[in-house]
Design an enzyme around this catalytic site. Structure first.
Site, PDB file in Angstrom:
ATOM      1  N   GLY A 165       0.732  -1.190  -0.121  1.00 27.69           N
ATOM      2  CA  GLY A 165       0.010  -0.087   0.077  1.00 27.69           C
ATOM      3  C   GLY A 165       0.794   1.269   0.056  1.00 27.69           C
ATOM      4  NE  ARG A 203      -1.964  -4.521  -0.868  1.00 28.55           N
ATOM      5  CZ  ARG A 203      -1.645  -3.689   0.204  1.00 28.55           C
ATOM      6  NH1 ARG A 203      -0.485  -4.428   0.920  1.00 28.55           N
ATOM      7  NH2 ARG A 203      -2.023  -2.955   0.768  1.00 28.55           N
ATOM      8  CG  ASP A 253       2.466  -9.592   4.547  1.00 29.04           C
ATOM      9  OD1 ASP A 253       2.974 -10.409   5.409  1.00 29.04           O
ATOM     10  OD2 ASP A 253       1.553  -9.107   4.417  1.00 29.04           O
ATOM     11  CE  LYS A 269       4.397  -0.127   2.545  1.00 26.64           C
ATOM     12  NZ  LYS A 269       3.568  -0.809   1.902  1.00 26.64           N
ATOM     13  CB  THR A 270       2.821  -0.110   6.689  1.00 24.18           C
ATOM     14  OG1 THR A 270       1.603  -0.345   6.817  1.00 24.18           O
ATOM     15  CG2 THR A 270       3.613  -0.547   8.196  1.00 24.18           C
ATOM     16  CG  ASP A 290      -1.580  -0.454   8.108  1.00 24.23           C
ATOM     17  OD1 ASP A 290      -2.124   0.591   7.738  1.00 24.23           O
ATOM     18  OD2 ASP A 290      -2.092  -1.534   7.737  1.00 24.23           O
ATOM     19  CE1 TYR A 339     -27.484  14.135   9.968  1.00 29.93           C
ATOM     20  CE2 TYR A 339     -25.783  16.177   9.548  1.00 29.93           C
ATOM     21  CZ  TYR A 339     -26.926  15.231   9.253  1.00 29.93           C
ATOM     22  OH  TYR A 339     -27.629  15.563   8.064  1.00 29.93           O
ATOM     23  N   GLY A 371      -5.705   0.819   8.876  1.00 31.14           N
ATOM     24  CA  GLY A 371      -4.620   0.210   9.763  1.00 31.14           C
ATOM     25  C   GLY A 371      -5.417  -1.267   9.889  1.00 31.14           C
ATOM     26  NE  ARG A 372      -3.037  -5.672   5.816  1.00 34.64           N
ATOM     27  CZ  ARG A 372      -2.540  -5.615   4.826  1.00 34.64           C
ATOM     28  NH1 ARG A 372      -2.943  -5.758   3.540  1.00 34.64           N
ATOM     29  NH2 ARG A 372      -1.196  -5.350   4.769  1.00 34.64           N
ATOM     30  CE1 TYR A 385      -6.937   2.189  -0.668  1.00 37.20           C
ATOM     31  CE2 TYR A 385      -9.044   2.283   0.273  1.00 37.20           C
ATOM     32  CZ  TYR A 385      -8.144   1.620  -0.373  1.00 37.20           C
ATOM     33  OH  TYR A 385      -8.278   0.189   0.006  1.00 37.20           O
TER      34      TYR A 385
END
Ligand code: FBP
Length: 560
Positions: free
Chosen positions: A82, A146, A177, A203-204, A206, A244, A252-253, A428
Site C-alpha cells: 500500500g 502486492r 510482508d 514502510k506502512t 499502519d 449527527y 490500519g489493517r 486512501y
C-alpha cells in the site's frame, strides 16, 4: 509539469535533512559493528530457514574524515504494498546517495511492485526523471503492487533480470510482508551465489512495522496527521450542527495504531481499539452496549451528537468474528478451488453455501450479519491471505446495530434521544498526501542509508534510522538484520517465517493516555482541531512527529 499548486512548487524545493553521520556522503562513512543478533522468537527454526543471513550484527554508521572511493554499481528499487507518504523520498535519497558515491552508478526502478523484477519491467531513474517527484506523496514514480515474492521460479527470474541489467543490489520498500519477502530473497541470492544484495526499508501507514530497533514505519506520521485534520474538521461540524453522530472507520489493517494516534490528536468521544477488544474478549454485542451507553448518556445531557473512531481491522479482533473469519478463510479456499463459489448464481446462494460449510457456531455468527457485511466478507483475499478489511464497512454495521438497540431502548422507555448517524472511511485520503517534514526527512534518510548499507556489502538488512524524536542531525543511521524481527506464524494453514507485526501495547504509555482520558472525552467535548499539516514554520512545530512516538520514546530513551 504544469498547473502545479503553490504548495507543490514549494515542496519540490524542499531539501530533506539527513543525520549528521550521513551528511558527509557515502564515501566518508565508517561502519560500526554491534553484537550478533537473534530472531525475536523461534530462533532455531528461523536460523534453519536462513542459514546464510541469520545472526548478523546490528550496524551503525559514523562520519569519518577519510574519504574512500566506491566501485561503480547498478541498483534496483521496488515499491511494494500500500502507498505511504514518503516513498518517493526514499528513492530520491537512494538516488542521491548512489550518485554522490559514484556518478556512474545507475538506479533502476522496477515497475508495478515486485512483479516488475520478476517480469523485467523497469525504468532507469535519472535526475531529470526524479526531480518532479521529490517530496511528493504517492508511489506513482514507478507504481506499486502486492505480488508475493516467494517461489523458486520468481527468485530465479528476478536473478535473470538483475543479471541482464548488471544489478548487484535491490532495495525493497515495503511493510512486514514485503520485508519478509526481502529476507527470503536475500537468503536465496546468497545460497545461490548470485552476488546480489537485498536491503529493505520500513514502510506502512499502519505503523505496525516497528519494534525495539525500528521506531516507526514511514508514512504513519503524514497519514495520521491527515486523518487528524479530517476528524478535527468533522468534530467542529458535529459541534456546530449538534445533530449527527459521525462514525469514522480509519485505516490500519490489523493494528489500531492509526486510530489511536488520530484519537490522541483530536480527542473524539469514542475510540475503539481492536487490541483491547480482543484482550477483554468483547463480543460484538458488548461493543454495541459500550457505544450505546455513551450515546444515551450524552443524549440525556441534550447532546445528540458525537464522533466515534473505529479501527479498520476491528472485525477481525472480535473473538466470535475472528473464529468465524478464520473458518471462512479455510472454506473459501476450498470453495474457490472447486469452483462452487464462483458458480453460485446469486448472493443468497453464496451465503447459504458458506453457511452450510461453516461450523454451526460460526454459521450462526455469519448469518446474524447484515447481507452487506456478509457479501463483503466473501471478497477476495489479498495475495498474502489477508481479509481485505478496507472493503468491510464495519462503521455501517455498528450504526445499524446501534440504531436497533436504541429503538429497543426507546420502546422500553430507557432512552429518549435522537440518533442520526453519518459514516466515513478514512484511508486512501491519507496514503498519498505530501509527506510531512518528518516523513520527507525520515524517508530521504532511509533511502540514503540503504545505499550506505549496500556500499558496505551488506545483505538481508533493514535500513534503520533511529532517535527520531530528536532533530534530524541527531538521528542514528544503521542497519538491522531482517531475520532479527522474524518469528514463525501460521499462514494459509502452514507455518511460515514472517516479520512480527507490532500491535498496540495495552500496557504502554500511548494506550494509557487514551484510557486515562476517555470518560472525560466521551462526555465533555474536548475536541482538538489540528488543521492541515504544517510544512513551513518553526521546526518545533513543523518537524514534530507523532504523539505515539513521543510517548513511546519518553518511556524508552536510547543513549546517543
Ligand atoms: P501495507 O501494509 O502494504 O502498507 O498496506 C496497508 C494498507 O494501507 C491498510 O491500511 C489497508 O487495509 C490496505 O493497505 C488496503 O489495501 P489496498 O491498497 O490493496 O486496498
Amino acid at each position: 509539469m504544469t498547473n502545479l499548486s503553490q504548495l507543490h512548487i514549494e515542496r519540490l524545493k524542499y531539501q530533506p535533512k539527513l543525520p549528521e553521520s550521513l551528511s558527509g556522503g557515502i564515501n566518508s562513512l565508517e561502519m560500526l559493528t554491534g553484537n550478533v543478533t537473534q530472531s525475536v522468537r523461534d530462533q532455531e527454526q528461523i536460523k534453519g530457514l536462513f542459514p546464510n543471513t541469520y545472526g548478523k550484527p546490528e550496524i551503525t554508521f559514523k562520519k569519518t574524515p577519510d574519504v574512500k572511493s566506491t566501485p561503480q554499481v547498478n541498483v534496483g528499487v521496488i515499491l511494494s504494498g500500500g502507498q505511504a507518504p514518503g516513498g518517493h523520498n526514499v528513492i530520491a535519497g537512494l538516488f542521491d546517495a548512489l550518485k554522490s558515491a559514484n556518478p556512474n552508478n545507475k538506479l533502476y526502478g522496477f515497475l508495478g511492485g515486485p512483479s516488475g523484477i520478476i517480469e523485467g519491467k523497469y525504468v532507469e531513474i535519472t535526475e531529470e526523471f526524479i526531480h518532479d517527484y521529490r517530496n511528493t506523496g504517492g508511489f506513482d514514480i514507478i507504481g506499486s503492487g502486492r505480488t508475493k515474492l516467494e517461489t523458486e521460479e520468481q527468485f530465479q527470474s528476478s536473478w535473470n533480470v538483475c543479471k541482464n541489467l548488471n544489478i548487484s543490489a535491490v532495495v525493497i520498500i515495503g511493510g512486514d510482508d514485503s520485508n519478509t519477502n526481502a529476507a527470503l530473497l536475500a537468503e536465496w541470492f546468497v545460497k545461490n551465489n548470485a552476488d546480489i544484495q537485498v536491503i529493505g526499508c520500513p514502510k506502512t501507514i499502519d505503523g505496525d512495522l516497528k519494534n525495539e530497533q525500528i521506531e516507526i514505519s514511514f508514512g504513519f506520521d503524514t497519514a495520521t496527521k491527515t486523518y487528524a485534520e479530517l476528524i478535527g474538521n468533522i468534530e467542529r461540524d458535529a459541534n456546530s450542527a449538534k445533530k449527527y453522530w459521525h462514525f469514522v472507520k480509519i485505516m490500519g489493517r490489523s493494528a489500531s495504531h492509526v486510530a489511536l494516534e488520530a484519537a490522541l490528536q483530536t480527542q473524539p468521544n469514542i475510540t475503539l481499539i481492536s487490541e483491547e477488544v480482543e484482550q477483554k474478549s468483547m463480543s460484538l454485542d458488548s461493543i454495541i452496549s459500550y457505544m450505546t451507553d455513551i450515546i444515551s448518556r450524552r443524549a440525556s445531557m441534550g447532546k445528540n451528537f458525537g464522533i466515534a473512531v473505529i479501527p479498520e481491522g476491528l472485525i477481525e479482533f472480535i473473538p466470535e468474528m475472528k473464529s468465524m473469519i478464520s473458518n471462512l478463510n479455510d472454506i473459501m479456499a476450498e470453495l474457490e478451488k472447486s469452483g462452487e463459489l464462483q458458480n453460485a448464481s446469486s448472493m443468497n446462494d453464496k451465503f447459504s453455501l458458506v453457511e452450510s460449510r461453516l461450523s454451526s457456531e460460526n454459521a450462526n455468527v455469519y448469518s446474524s450479519l447484515p447481507s452487506l457485511i456478509k457479501s463483503q466478507l466473501l471478497a477476495d483475499r489479498d495475495p498474502h491471505g489477508n481479509v481485505q478489511v478496507s472493503k468491510i464497512e464495519t462503521e455501517k454495521l455498528l450504526i445499524e446495530m446501534i440504531t436497533e438497540r436504541l429503538a429497543k431502548m426507546k420502546s422500553e422507555g430507557t432512552y429518549s434521544g435522537k440518533f442520526s448517524a453519518q459514516s466515513h472511511f478514512f484511508g486512501y485520503e491519507g496514503r498519498c498526501a505530501f509527506p510531512s517534514n518528518f516523513d520527507a526527512d525520515y524517508c530521504y534518510s532511509l533511502g540514503y542509508n540503504a545505499f550506505a548499507l549496500i556500499s558496505f556489502g551488506l545483505t538481508g538488512y533493514l535500513s534503520s534510522v533511529r532517535n527520531l524524536t530528536e532533530s534530524a542531525d541527531k538521528w542514528i543511521a544503521g542497519g538491522i538484520p531482517l531475520t532479527m524481527m522474524m518469528n514463525m506464524e501460521k499462514r494459509h494453514g502452514e507455518w511460515k517465517p514472517v516479520i512480527q507485526k507490532a500491535l498496540v501495547d495495552l500496557n504502554g504509555n500511548v494506550f494509557k493516555k487514551l484510557e486515562d482520558n476517555r470518560e472525560d472525552w466521551a462526555m465533555n467535548d474536548r475536541y482538538l482541531f489540528p488543521g492541515a499539516i504544517q510544512y513551513f514554520g518553526p521546526s518545533s512545530v513543523c518537524d514534530r512527529t507523532t504523539v505515539t512516538l513521543q510517548l513511546e520514546r519518553a518511556k524508552t530513551p536510547i543513549g546517543v
